[in-house]
Design an enzyme around this catalytic site. Structure first.
Site, PDB file in Angstrom:
ATOM      1  N   GLU A 209      -3.062  28.946 -35.423  1.00  0.00           N
ATOM      2  CA  GLU A 209      -3.770  28.200 -34.099  1.00  0.00           C
ATOM      3  C   GLU A 209      -2.972  26.673 -33.970  1.00  0.00           C
ATOM      4  OE1 GLU A 209      -5.727  29.486 -31.869  1.00  0.00           O
ATOM      5  OE2 GLU A 209      -6.138  31.548 -33.003  1.00  0.00           O
ATOM      6  N   CYS A 243      -7.388  19.726 -29.370  1.00  0.00           N
ATOM      7  CA  CYS A 243      -6.263  20.558 -29.183  1.00  0.00           C
ATOM      8  C   CYS A 243      -6.214  21.020 -27.834  1.00  0.00           C
ATOM      9  CB  CYS A 243      -6.003  21.547 -30.279  1.00  0.00           C
ATOM     10  SG  CYS A 243      -7.466  22.711 -30.255  1.00  0.00           S
TER      11      CYS A 243
END
Length: 469
Positions: A209, A243
């Site tokens: 991720e 993010c």
């Protein structure tokens, strides 16, 4: 290797079968819930010390999300663990065919610093739910949270099966020399490559991720005041260290002129005339990170914010215009409270701009016209997509969270997807005995005359009405 003994102990616990029963998994998940309840104040204080995180943001983005994932897992674990029976051909009609959700074994979770509880516990919930033993490494950058987790979490979880590893970035390579059965990493693409290279030596499956530059397209048909609030909230939440935060805005020149005063108003409404004094605006996590983000302010022209304080690691909510495509702020994920605005002539130009770059972790569109939203959705690619808001798509346990390409195109998690990520789908066929006469046609010596029968009993036939338009 300093971690070999730890991994060996975890593997011995895994081989004992201790983590497999549902009752054991539930007990460990409930222990995580107690950790969240009893250490809530410690979590608030640690995140405030590390990043100046407002308690409201910690409650919302760290504790509440973890509790939601935890409760979702506890509510559904029995269903997730059930064998999934599958269709059979004629040759196996009397047998049992199913997919067994097996734990991988000993898994490694490496968490980042920006959401040090959320991005640590959510994958851990999936790993425990799936029945694994886990080595977990919190980020050393958020050092107060790292200390809290290392000192207190082992009091709640079974020490034989779950271990917190504290290590610097340099020591991670030594940790990765050990053989794990699955690795889950959240962080930067550069470290993701190191993790993937190390995993390849053992042929270990991984989830990566990562991050990226998440575009926002603002069409001319939208409520500008609402868009400004959505973008400002998503960009400046956690001081921009998210993010999936909007990384840059694409809009027409006319929309930019409307959007700028709306953004200025939204920032003032959120944080006051001096955001530095606001209790609701965080700080950059460390000096190194501060210097990197501060350097990006030299791109384009600052029209809102721009103030900095190195000692306090403070960077004001900032908006840039006249940004060029080759400016430093457009070459890397910003990961700070800076929002560049670039102009495009049309939605098609915005789509071309987005498609000319690496595929992002999230893509945002703001428009009151469904055709515009659907056009961008259909003609672009991203890990996630959200229209007329920011960040909120990741709050749904029913949607998989994942990237694509350099934003993290390996694996997915949240809710059931976390359980599936940490489970090996084991294909299982249980055949009965006493039917050997039915197997005879497949054995040598071969006879072409048997082929029609074997094909009829093993091949899947296409149905005339199988395609639905």
């Amino acid at each position: 290797n300093p971690h070999t003994e730890l991994v060996s102990c975890l593997r011995a616990a895994w081989l004992s079968g201790k983590t497999r029963p549902m009752e054991y998994r539930v007990a460990q998940l409930e222990a995580l819930g107690r950790f969240l309840d009893e250490k809530k104040q410690d979590i608030l204080e640690a995140t405030a010390s590390d990043m100046g995180k407002p308690p409201f943001e910690v409650e919302l983005s760290e504790i509440s999300i973890c509790r939601s994932e935890l409760n979702h897992a506890l509510n559904n674990l029995g269903t997730w663990m059930k064998d999934e029976h599958v269709e059979k051909n004629w040759a196996t009609q009397l047998d049992s065919a199913f997919i067994r959700k097996d734990p991988y074994g000993v898994v490694l979770i490496i968490a980042p610093w920006n959401y040090p509880i959320h991005l640590f516990l959510v994958p851990l919930i999936g790993a425990i739910a799936a029945g694994n033993c886990v080595a977990m490494k919190p980020s050393e950058i958020s050092r107060n949270v790292e200390r809290l987790v290392a000192e207190t979490l082992p009091r709640y979880l079974d020490k034989d099966c779950f271990a917190v590893v504290t290590a610097s970035m340099e020591e991670i390579t030594r940790l990765l020399e050990n053989k794990f059965d699955y690795i889950f990493f959240t962080g930067s693409p550069s470290v993701g490559r190191i993790v993937m290279t190390a995993a390849a030596k053992h042929l270990t499956p991984v989830t990566l991720e990562l991050g990226g530059k998440n575009p926002c397209y603002v069409s001319d048909t939208c409520d500008v005041q609402n868009v400004a609030r959505w973008v400002a909230w998503g960009r400046f939440f956690n001081a921009g260290q998210t993010c999936i935060a909007p990384d840059y805005v694409l809009c027409s020149v006319e929309m930019r002129e409307k959007l700028l005063p709306a953004l200025r108003k939204a920032i003032t409404d959120f944080y006051g005339s001096n955001p530095r004094e606001s209790p609701d605006f965080g700080r950059i996590v460390g000096d190194k990170q501060f210097r990197r983000v501060q350097a990006l302010l030299r791109s384009g022209l600052v029209v809102i914010g721009g103030q900095t304080d190195a000692e306090a690691r403070y960077i004001a909510p900032t908006v840039l215009v006249d940004v060029q495509q080759d400016d430093p702020v457009m070459q890397e994920e910003i990961f700070g409270p800076i929002l560049p605005i670039l102009t495009v002539a049309s939605v098609d130009d915005a789509i071309a701009f987005i498609n000319a770059r690496e595929r992002p972790l999230a893509l945002y569109v703001f428009s009151s016209c469904k055709k515009v939203v659907n056009r961008v959705l259909e003609r672009t690619s991203s890990g996630g997509f959200c229209a007329n808001d920011t960040i909120m798509h990741m709050t749904l346990t029913t949607l998989p969270f994942r990237g694509i390409g350099t934003s993290g195109g390996l694996g997915r998690y949240h809710g059931r997807f976390s359980f599936e990520t940490f489970s090996h789908p084991r294909s299982t066929l249980l055949r009965g005995v006493g039917r050997e006469a039915l197997n005879a046609p497949r054995y040598p010596p071969y006879a072409p005359s048997r082929l029609p029968l074997l094909r009829a009993t093993t091949e899947t036939k296409r149905l005339a009405a199988a395609i639905n338009v």
